[in-house]
Design an enzyme around this catalytic site. Structure first.
Site, PDB file in Angstrom:
ATOM      1  CG  ASP A 176      35.607 -64.787 -10.246  1.00 50.40           C
ATOM      2  OD1 ASP A 176      36.881 -65.061 -10.919  1.00 50.40           O
ATOM      3  OD2 ASP A 176      35.057 -63.607 -10.792  1.00 50.40           O
TER       4      ASP A 176
HETATM    5  N1  URA Z   1      33.124 -63.696 -15.065  1.00 50.61           N
HETATM    6  C1  URA Z   1      33.471 -63.185 -13.818  1.00 50.61           C
HETATM    7  O1  URA Z   1      33.611 -62.175 -13.516  1.00 50.61           O
HETATM    8  N2  URA Z   1      33.855 -64.229 -12.922  1.00 50.61           N
HETATM    9  C2  URA Z   1      33.409 -65.504 -13.098  1.00 50.61           C
HETATM   10  O2  URA Z   1      33.716 -66.474 -12.255  1.00 50.61           O
HETATM   11  C3  URA Z   1      33.174 -65.879 -14.393  1.00 50.61           C
HETATM   12  C4  URA Z   1      33.061 -64.863 -15.567  1.00 50.61           C
END
Ligand code: URA
Length: 245
Positions: free
Chosen positions: A116
């Site tokens: 993310d």
């Molecule tokens: N899980 C999440 O919620 N976000 C990420 O970036 C990676 C794993």
């Protein structure tokens, strides 16, 4: 391999652009074992590409048949080539890595899975399709470790539930953490072997807490190196690649 073909394979542009760079004197070459770099003006000159060092417009570039790159992803970057709101992680890489020929087009390295925009830490990129597939295939269960800072102090019941399995909204099958180690009142290290969308955030929400910060510290046997600052990249070393296989 001809020098223009070598340059092309490394992402220095089309074959025509590469030939031009060579003819204009922008390319020096040092063969494995040779004492120093030397300018080569002939695009068709053959070199053994193994262990070859190139210098192209002042940029040193070790020849790599395939690119395997580790990046410490900073906060506020997207793992997409066409980001919607934040700068792309690809802008942190040098031009040649972004335009290496992959199956005929100059599309460059690809991220192995996505993080993310607000997640930091270990991101792998490569132009080796088999490697990308192997690392991201759900069947291979490659463990990934996330350092998770949560809003409310974590309690034993939450940890038990994360290990036993929680149901996420899009799938009746529970997802569970392979390991969950409490580092302090508000931090856990969570090991996952799947890669579902927003998986950590949704698992933490499912046990009644909330992610405040998320950092990926490990993939398989590979730890994010301490000396790789946020935003920095480097080539994976052969022994690091071995740790992933
Ligand atoms: N899980 C999440 O919620 N976000 C990420 O970036 C990676 C794993």
């Amino acid at each position: 391999m001809q020098l223009q073909e070598i340059l092309y394979s490394q992402g220095f542009g089309t074959r025509r652009v590469c030939a031009g760079l060579i003819q204009q004197g922008w390319v020096s070459v040092q063969a494995a074992g040779a004492p120093e770099l030397g300018v080569c003006l002939n695009p068709a000159q053959d070199f053994d590409e193994r262990g070859l060092l190139l210098r192209v417009q002042g940029q040193d570039w070790p020849y790599q048949a395939k690119a395997y790159v580790i990046l410490n992803k900073p906060v506020g970057t997207e793992c997409s080539q066409r980001p919607s709101a934040y700068p792309s992680v690809y802008t942190l890489l040098p031009g040649p890595l972004r335009q290496r020929p992959t199956r005929g087009s100059l599309s460059g390295v690809q991220a192995v899975g996505r993080l993310d925009q607000d997640t930091t830490g270990l991101l792998l990129l490569s132009d080796d399709g088999q490697f990308i597939h192997r690392m991201s295939s759900p069947k291979r269960h490659v463990p990934k470790v996330y350092q998770v800072r949560v809003r409310h102090a974590i309690d034993g019941t939450q940890i038990e539930r994360l290990l036993a399995g929680v149901v996420l909204d899009d799938d009746p099958k529970p997802v569970r953490a392979a390991a969950c180690v409490q580092a302090d009142a508000n931090r856990i290290d969570l090991t996952l072997t799947e890669g579902k969308y927003h998986q950590v955030k949704r698992m933490i929400a499912a046990v009644g807490n909330r992610v405040e910060a998320l950092h990926r510290s490990r993939i398989g046997g590979l730890e994010l190196p301490e000396d790789l600052a946020p935003g920095q990249w480097r080539w994976l070393r052969p022994q690091e690649l071995e740790l992933l296989k």
